[in-house]
Design an enzyme around this catalytic site. Structure first.
Site, short mmCIF file in Angstrom:
data_model
loop_
_atom_site.label_atom_id
_atom_site.label_comp_id
_atom_site.label_asym_id
_atom_site.label_seq_id
_atom_site.Cartn_x
_atom_site.Cartn_y
_atom_site.Cartn_z
N TRP A 152 39.43 -0.98 26.15
CA TRP A 152 40.25 0.16 26.52
C TRP A 152 40.15 0.35 28.02
CZ3 TRP A 152 38.30 5.76 26.50
CH2 TRP A 152 39.36 6.66 26.66
N ASP A 233 31.59 2.71 20.40
CA ASP A 233 32.63 3.71 20.63
C ASP A 233 33.54 3.67 19.41
OD1 ASP A 233 35.30 4.27 23.12
OD2 ASP A 233 34.58 5.46 21.43
N LYS A 269 42.15 10.86 16.72
CA LYS A 269 43.13 10.15 15.91
C LYS A 269 42.96 10.43 14.43
CE LYS A 269 43.06 7.51 19.77
NZ LYS A 269 42.36 7.94 20.96
#
Lengths: 422, 407
Positions: A152, A233, A269
C-alpha cells in the site's frame, strides 16, 4: 531530512500591510498528490455518465453506491441520545480492544484470557500502523522495516514519517501475477536476525495475492528461526475468503509457532466505517504486567498526536461486537460483500475471455480481496482514464468493489480495447 | 510462550499528569471526593453536559438516510473548515475573503497543534517555539515530538498572580528573529491570566517588528467572556495587520464534543497561492498520520454552525456554561473571604476561563487530596467547571486548612 533553505527577503519594520515583505512560505513547493486519494478527486470532478471509480478501496453495492451496513444503522440508533460525548471511559475503551483482539486471536485464545497483549484503539489502520512505527522507532531506533514489493503506497509514508528506514522484500511476481515465493523466502532468510517485517495477513493490497496456508507455515517457521518481528496490517479481514476467522489464519499460525507479533486492525472496510477512523493496535507480550507497560507507552505516543480517538466509531464497533445478534448480522453482511466482489471477479474474467482477449486473465479470480492487480501498464491505465473515464491507480490496481453488474461489460470492453494488441 | 518479547525491557511510562488526576480520583471511594482536575465542563449537579443543540444536530444526522460513512478528504469536511475559519477569524475577515487562509480539520486542539508543528518542522526556517511559562502540560510533548525545539517565555507572575508583562516583552524581544511563539488566544491554561487588549496590541507590535510567527491555541473560544467574537479578539488583531499566523481550534469544550475529537488548524498566508501550496503540504503531514479525520463530530459542528437558529441556540448554551463558571468564581471568592482565609484571593475572580491558578503549592495540594479528597493538578490549578454551589464550602474548608496548616 527536510531542507530548510534560507531565502531572506528584506524586511520592513512597519506594521502596515502594504509595506510587509516578510514572506514565511515562499519556499513551500506544491506537494505531490496522493496517488490514491487523487484518483477519487479526479473521478468526482469528471462529468461523464459512464465514469467508473476503481481507485480507492471502498466497498460499493451493485448500484455503485456506498453502503452503511444494517448492523451499523442499528448500533447508531442505539447510541443516539447517550451521554457519551466525553473522552472514552476506560471501560468502553477496554471493551473495544478486547472484542477487536478476539477477531485476531480467536475468542477462546489464551492470549486474551491471560491478558498477554497490549491493545489500544487507533485511528483506523493508518493510525494503528503509525503508532506502531513510532513505538518501533522509540525502542529500536536503529531498526528498519521490511515491506512487501509492492505494498500500500501509504505504508512508505507512515514509516518514513516515523523516521524508520525501509527495505523491501520480494512478494509479487509480475510474470505469474502471483506470489514470488522462493524469492520471498530468500529475502526473509537473508535479512539480519531480528528484523521487523510488515505483512498483510489476508487480501494483500495492492496485489490481491496471498500465500497459501502451507506457504504461511513455511514463512512463519522461518521467522521463528530468524527471530524476526512480524507486524501484521489487517485492513481487509473478511474480504479475502468471506470468513473472518479464516482470514486471520495466517496470524494464528505465526502465534501458534511461538512468534511474538504486532497487529493493526481497521474497521473501515469490513464495517463500512471509513470516515469514523476506528481501528486497533495490539502487541503481544510476555505477560499482563508487560502489557501494562507497553500500553502506557503507546498511549503516550498517541497523547502527543491527537490525545484519544473519536468516541462515536468506538461505540459503534464495540456495540456491534459485544452483542451476539448484531455480531451475527455483521458476519453475514461481510460475507455478502465478499461474495458480491467474488462474483464480479468471475464475471469480469469471463467477459474478457468471451471477447477473445489475447491475454491471460486468470489472475482476476486467483487474486483475493478488494483489489485486482491487473497487470495494466501506466499507459493503458491512462488510456482507460482518458478514453473511457475509468479510474484506477497508475500501478494498474483496480478496486473490484467499484465493479457492478451494470458496468462490468463496459469495463471489460474498455480493458479489451487497450490491451487487444498485447 | 516460547520466545521472549522484543519489547521485554520496556518500562511503564509515567501517567499523564492531568489525566492521571482523574485516574486517582476514580480510585478514591470517599463520598466527599471532588474532581477539579481535567478541564471538562460539569453542571451544577456535577454531571457532564451534552448540549441540547448538539443532541438535535446528532439526531438530524442519524435520521438522514442519505448520509454515508465514506472517507472524508484528507483535509476534512469542507463546510466544517470554512465555518471554523469564519468562527475564529470573523465572517468578514479580509484574509478569508482573499482566500489567504487554509483550514484543515484535525483531531481537536491536540491534533491541530501537532499537524501545525509537524508542518513547521518541515518547512519553516526557525525551528524554535516559545511557549508561555507555565502552559498546558501536553504542549511541550506535542512540539518536541514534532521536531521543534521548545523554549519558554515569562508569563505568569506568582507574586501578583497575574501577567508578568515586562518579563514577557523582554523574553519575546530577545527571541531570535523568526521564532515561533505559542499564544493562548484567551482563557490561558493553566493560569486563567489573559493580557488586556492594550497589552495584546503591544505584543502584536513587538512580534511583528521582530518577525516572530504567532501560533494561536484557541481551546476556549466562548468560555472566557461568554462571547465568541470577543474571545477571538487577540487572533483577529493579528490577522487584521495583514500578517501571517497559525491558529489551532478545539470544539472539545465550547461544544462539549470532547470525545469526538473535533478541531481545525488554520494557516493565514500572504497570498492565495501560498495558502494553496501550504494546504497541499499539510496533506502530506496528515496522510501518514491517520489518513483523514473522523466524520462524526465535524458533521455535528457544521450542522450547527451553518444553521442560524442552531448557531444562536449554541451561543445561548455556551454563555450559560461560561456564566456558571463565572458564578462559581464569585462564590468561591466570597466563601474564602467570609471564612477569613489568609491571603489575597482576588485572583479567583480576576482570572478568566475554566481554570484558576490558586497559588497553592505542591505540599498544600497533596494535603488537600489526602485530607479532603480534592483532586487537582500538582501546580495548584483547579477546574472551576468541576465546582458547584454544593461543593464550594468543602473546597473552602480544604483551602483554608491547607493554607493554615500545610505550609
Amino acid at each position: 531530512m527536510w531542507k530548510c533553505f534560507s531565502t531572506r527577503t528584506s524586511r520592513c519594520f512597519s506594521t502596515s500591510a502594504s509595506n510587509r515583505t516578510l514572506k514565511w512560505w515562499d519556499r513551500v513547493a506544491p506537494a505531490p498528490k496522493d496517488p490514491i486519494t487523487s484518483v477519487t478527486e479526479a473521478f468526482l470532478a469528471d462529468t461523464s455518465p459512464t465514469k467508473i471509480n476503481l481507485g480507492v478501496g471502498a466497498y460499493r453495492d451493485d448500484e455503485g453506491k456506498p453502503v452503511v451496513l444494517q448492523c451499523v444503522k442499528e448500533a447508531e440508533a442505539k447510541i443516539a441520545g447517550c451521554d457519551f460525548l466525553e473522552s472514552v471511559s476506560s471501560a468502553v475503551s477496554s471493551k473495544l480492544v478486547e472484542e477487536s483482539v478476539k477477531l485476531v486471536y480467536g475468542k477462546n485464545s489464551d492470549i486474551i484470557k491471560e491478558g498477554r497483549f497490549a491493545g489500544v484503539q487507533a485511528l483506523s489502520g493508518t493510525g494503528a500502523c503509525r503508532l506502531f512505527a513510532e513505538f518501533q522507532r522509540r525502542f529500536y531506533p536503529e531498526s528498519q522495516i521490511y515491506m512487501t514489493d509492492p505494498t500500500w503506497s501509504n505504508h512508505h509514508n507512515i514509516w518514513r514519517d516515523a523516521l524508520v528506514p525501509e527495505r523491501t522484500f520480494h512478494y509479487y511476481h509480475p510474470d505469474s501475477k502471483g506470489l514470488d515465493f522462493s524469492a520471498l523466502l530468500d529475502d526473509v532468510k537473508n535479512a539480519p536476525d531480528g528484523s521487523f517485517f510488515l505483512l498483510h495477513p489476508c487480501a494483500h493490497n495492492p496485489t490481491g495475492v496471498d500465500p497459501t496456508e502451507e506457504q504461511w507455515r513455511e514463512i512463519s517457521y522461518l521467522f521463528k528461526v530468524k527471530n524476526h518481528f512480524p507486524f501484521f496490517d489487517m485492513a481487509y479481514q473478511g474480504f479475502a475468503s468471506g470468513d473472518l476467522d479464516r482470514d486471520a489464519r495466517s496470524i494464528q499460525i505465526f502465534v501458534e509457532d511461538g512468534n511474538v507479533i504486532g497487529c493493526a486492525q481497521s474497521f473501515a472496510k469490513n464495517m463500512g466505517l471509513y470516515g469514523h477512523r476506528v481501528g486497533c493496535l495490539n502487541v503481544l507480550c510476555n505477560d499482563a504486567k508487560q502489557a501494562v507497560a507497553i500500553k502506557s507507552q503507546l498511549q503516550q505516543i498517541a497523547r502527543a498526536m491527537y490525545s484519544s480517538p473519536p468516541i462515536h466509531g468506538i461505540l459503534l464497533v464495540s456495540g456491534i461486537l459485544s452483542d451476539p445478534n448484531m455480531k451475527a448480522l455483521w458476519v453475514k453482511e461481510v460475507k455478502a460483500m465478499a461474495n458480491r466482489i467474488q462474483s464480479l471477479r468471475t464475471t469480469l474474467r469471463k467477459s474478457l475471455e468471451q471477447l477473445s482477449s489475447p491475454l491471460n486473465w486468470e489472475h482476476i479470480t486467483n487474486q483475493v480481496g478488494m483489489f485486482c492487480f491487473s497487470g495494466l501498464t501506466p499507459e493503458q491505465v491512462d488510456r482507460l482514464l482518458r478514453e473511457f473515464h475509468i479510474y484506477m491507480t497508475l500501478d494498474g490496481r483496480m478496486s473490484m468493489a467499484g465493479v457492478t453488474t451494470g458496468n462490468v461489460s463496459y469495463l471489460a470492453n474498455a480493458i479489451h480495447e487497450v490491451t487487444k494488441f498485447g | 510462550m516460547d520466545s521472549s518479547s522484543v519489547f521485554a525491557n520496556i518500562v511503564r511510562a509515567p501517567e499523564d499528569a492531568i489525566l492521571g488526576v482523574t485516574v486517582a480520583y476514580n480510585k478514591d471511594s470517599s463520598p466527599d471526593k471532588l474532581n477539579l482536575g481535567v478541564g471538562a465542563y460539569r453542571t451544577e449537579e456535577g454531571k457532564p453536559l451534552v448540549l441540547k443543540v448538539v443532541r438535535r444536530a446528532e439526531q438530524m444526522l442519524v435520521n438522514d438516510n442519505s448520509r454515508v460513512k465514506e472517507y472524508l478528504p484528507i483535509v476534512g469536511l469542507a463546510d466544517f473548515n470554512k465555518l471554523s475559519a469564519k468562527l475564529i477569524f470573523g465572517a468578514d475577515s479580509p484574509a478569508i475573503q482573499e482566500n489567504r487562509v487554509t483550514t484543515v480539520q484535525c483531531l481537536s486542539g491536540t491534533g491541530s497543534l501537532r499537524v501545525g508543528a509537524e508542518f513547521l518542522a518541515r518547512h519553516y526556517h526557525q525551528l524554535t517555539i516559545y511557549i508561555p511559562n507555565p502552559t498546558w502540560g501536553n504542549h511541550t510533548k506535542i512540539f518536541g515530538l514534532a521536531g521543534l525545539s521548545v523554549k519558554a517565555y515569562r508569563y505568569y507572575d506568582p507574586a501578583t498572580r497575574g501577567l508578568d508583562f515586562q518579563g514577557l516583552l523582554e523574553d519575546l524581544g530577545a527571541a531570535p528573529s523568526g521564532s515561533i511563539v505559542l499564544l493562548h488566544a484567551c482563557a490561558h491554561n493553566p493560569t486563567g491570566v489573559d493580557p488586556t487588549i492594550e497589552q495584546w496590541e503591544q505584543i502584536r507590535q513587538l512580534m511583528r517588528s521582530k518577525g516572530l510567527l504567532p501560533f494561536f491555541d484557541s481551546a476556549y473560544q466562548g468560555f472566557a467572556s461568554g462571547n465568541l467574537d470577543a474571545d477571538a479578539g487577540s487572533v483577529r488583531m493579528f490577522v487584521a495587520d495583514g500578517g501571517e499566523c497559525l491558529a489551532a481550534q478545539s470544539y472539545a469544550k465550547n461544544m462539549g464534543l470532547y470525545g469526538e475529537r473535533v478541531g481545525a488548524l488554520s494557516i493565514v498566508c500572504k497570498t492565495a497561492d501560498v495558502a494553496s501550496r501550504v494546504e497541499s503540504q499539510l496533506k502530506l503531514v496528515i496522510r501518514p498520520m491517520y489518513s483523514n479525520p473522523p466524520i462524526h463530530g465535524a458533521s455535528i459542528v457544521a450542522t450547527i454552525l451553518k444553521d442560524r437558529d442552531m448557531y444562536n441556540e449554541w451561543t445561548v448554551e455556551l454563555k450559560a456554561m461560561a456564566d456558571r463558571i463565572i458564578s462559581m468564581r464569585q462564590q468561591l471568592f466570597d466563601s474564602l473571604s467570609a471564612r477569613g482565609t489568609p491571603g489575597d484571593w482576588s485572583h479567583i475572580i480576576k482570572q478568566i476561563g475554566m481554570f484558576t491558578f490558586t497559588g497553592l503549592n505542591t505540599k498544600q495540594v497533596a494535603f488537600m487530596t489526602k485530607e479532603y479528597h480534592i483532586y487537582m493538578t500538582s501546580d495548584g490549578r483547579i477546574s472551576m467547571a468541576g465546582l458547584s454551589s454544593r461543593t464550594v464550602p468543602h473546597l473552602t474548608e480544604a483551602i483554608h486548612a491547607a493554607v493554615t496548616r500545610a505550609g
